[in-house]
Design an enzyme around this catalytic site. Structure first.
Site, short mmCIF file in Angstrom:
data_model
loop_
_atom_site.label_atom_id
_atom_site.label_comp_id
_atom_site.label_asym_id
_atom_site.label_seq_id
_atom_site.Cartn_x
_atom_site.Cartn_y
_atom_site.Cartn_z
N ASN A 1 13.82 4.13 4.65
CA ASN A 1 12.89 3.10 5.13
C ASN A 1 11.72 3.76 5.85
O ASN A 1 11.89 4.80 6.48
CB ASN A 1 13.64 2.20 6.12
CG ASN A 1 12.74 1.13 6.73
OD1 ASN A 1 12.00 0.43 6.01
ND2 ASN A 1 12.78 0.97 8.04
N MET B 1 10.89 -6.67 4.36
CA MET B 1 11.06 -7.30 5.67
C MET B 1 12.36 -8.09 5.82
O MET B 1 12.42 -9.05 6.58
CB MET B 1 9.85 -8.22 5.95
CG MET B 1 8.52 -7.47 5.99
SD MET B 1 8.48 -6.07 7.13
CE MET B 1 8.20 -6.94 8.66
N THR C 1 0.84 -1.21 0.00
CA THR C 1 0.00 0.00 0.00
C THR C 1 0.87 1.26 0.00
O THR C 1 0.50 2.27 -0.58
CB THR C 1 -0.98 0.03 1.20
OG1 THR C 1 -0.24 0.04 2.42
CG2 THR C 1 -1.93 -1.15 1.18
N ASN C 2 2.01 1.19 0.66
CA ASN C 2 2.93 2.34 0.60
C ASN C 2 3.48 2.53 -0.81
O ASN C 2 3.61 3.65 -1.29
CB ASN C 2 4.07 2.16 1.60
CG ASN C 2 3.68 2.61 2.99
OD1 ASN C 2 3.49 3.79 3.25
ND2 ASN C 2 3.51 1.65 3.89
N HIS D 1 9.14 3.06 8.90
CA HIS D 1 8.93 2.17 10.05
C HIS D 1 7.63 2.57 10.75
O HIS D 1 7.42 3.76 11.02
CB HIS D 1 10.11 2.27 11.02
CG HIS D 1 9.94 1.37 12.19
ND1 HIS D 1 10.12 0.01 12.10
CD2 HIS D 1 9.55 1.62 13.47
CE1 HIS D 1 9.85 -0.54 13.27
NE2 HIS D 1 9.51 0.41 14.12
N ILE E 1 16.55 -7.65 6.71
CA ILE E 1 17.61 -6.74 7.16
C ILE E 1 18.70 -6.72 6.11
O ILE E 1 19.12 -7.77 5.60
CB ILE E 1 18.15 -7.20 8.53
CG1 ILE E 1 17.07 -7.00 9.58
CG2 ILE E 1 19.43 -6.44 8.90
CD1 ILE E 1 17.37 -7.65 10.91
N LEU E 2 19.14 -5.52 5.76
CA LEU E 2 20.19 -5.39 4.75
C LEU E 2 21.56 -5.38 5.43
O LEU E 2 21.71 -4.81 6.52
CB LEU E 2 19.99 -4.10 3.95
CG LEU E 2 18.72 -4.08 3.09
CD1 LEU E 2 18.40 -2.67 2.62
CD2 LEU E 2 18.86 -5.02 1.89
C1 GRF Z 1 3.95 -0.75 6.77
O1 GRF Z 1 3.28 -0.62 8.00
C2 GRF Z 1 5.39 -0.34 6.90
O2 GRF Z 1 5.61 0.73 7.75
C3 GRF Z 1 6.01 -1.60 7.46
O3 GRF Z 1 5.37 -2.65 6.79
C4 GRF Z 1 4.07 -2.22 6.37
C5 GRF Z 1 4.01 -2.41 4.89
O4 GRF Z 1 2.74 -2.18 4.39
N1 GRF Z 1 7.44 -1.58 7.34
P1 GRF Z 1 2.49 -2.12 2.83
O5 GRF Z 1 3.15 -3.35 2.21
O6 GRF Z 1 3.10 -0.85 2.31
O7 GRF Z 1 1.01 -2.15 2.68
#
Ligand code: GRF
Length: 202
Positions: A108, A91, A17-18, A110, A93-94
């Site tokens: 990133n 998800m 969604t982001n 968070h 860690i790099l």
């Molecule tokens: C978001 O809450 C982001 O902050 C976290 O993982 C989620 C990812 O959501 N790191 P989406 O895949 O962007 O819907």
């Protein structure tokens, strides 16, 4: 169309969604999402990318050492000449190997107000702790986990009537504002890193 659009790569692991919020605001931000990379084959974000006509790559991490997996990703990033790499729900860690290659070109999001509640479940950890305010943080990635210089934080006050789900739902909407805003500041050259602080020229 604006000149000098910057090329962005978005790394995801899930629903994206982001990613969608960036895709939808590309013109406003002044960027072009040139590639989306996921370490999960079934990540819905890959479908979102394809629907938007953006090259979408699945790079499996299974049975690969971290560095080998990252080398594969870097190869793709180099092909698309990216100016900025955005971790949006990525998800994994790099390693320092990757982080050094994209120093100050890697951000990133968070889902908590860092340095509180680093790790994989920012919403859940904020909620279970009994905090009165949650939120999100967009930061440059350094060699630690969720420790890099902070660009933007947005708060999400927790209501008495909230459930974890309603808190998270509102939080995601806030993320979708904050991430494009941070990318825009980066692209416009408005971020100056001074030690741990990121100064914003408005
Ligand atoms: C978001 O809450 C982001 O902050 C976290 O993982 C989620 C990812 O959501 N790191 P989406 O895949 O962007 O819907």
């Amino acid at each position: 169309m604006k000149k000098n659009k910057k090329n962005i790569a978005v790394l995801i692991s899930g629903s994206g969604t982001n990613l969608q919020s960036i895709i939808d605001k590309q013109n406003k931000i002044g960027c072009k999402v040139v590639v989306v990379i996921s370490n999960k084959q079934d990540a819905y974000g890959l479908t979102r990318a394809k629907k938007a006509g953006i090259p979408a790559h699945f790079v499996d991490h299974k049975e690969l050492k971290r560095k080998e997996h990252e080398k594969k990703i870097i190869k793709i990033l180099q092909k698309y000449k990216v100016d900025l790499v955005v971790l949006a729900g990525y998800m994994r860690i790099l390693t320092p190997y990757f982080v050094r290659k994209y120093k100050y070109k890697l951000i990133n999001i968070h889902p908590a107000l860092l340095p509180s509640f680093a790790g994989t479940d920012g919403y859940g950890d904020t909620w279970r702790y009994g905090s009165k305010v949650g939120g999100c943080t967009i930061h440059f990635v350094d060699e630690g986990v969720d420790t890099g210089p902070i660009i933007i934080q947005k708060t999400n006050p927790i209501k008495e009537s909230d459930t974890l789900e309603s808190f998270k739902k509102r939080g995601l909407k806030i993320e979708h504002q904050a991430l494009p805003e941070a990318i825009k500041l980066f692209i416009e050259g408005k971020l100056k890193i001074v030690g741990r602080k990121v100064k914003i020229r408005r």
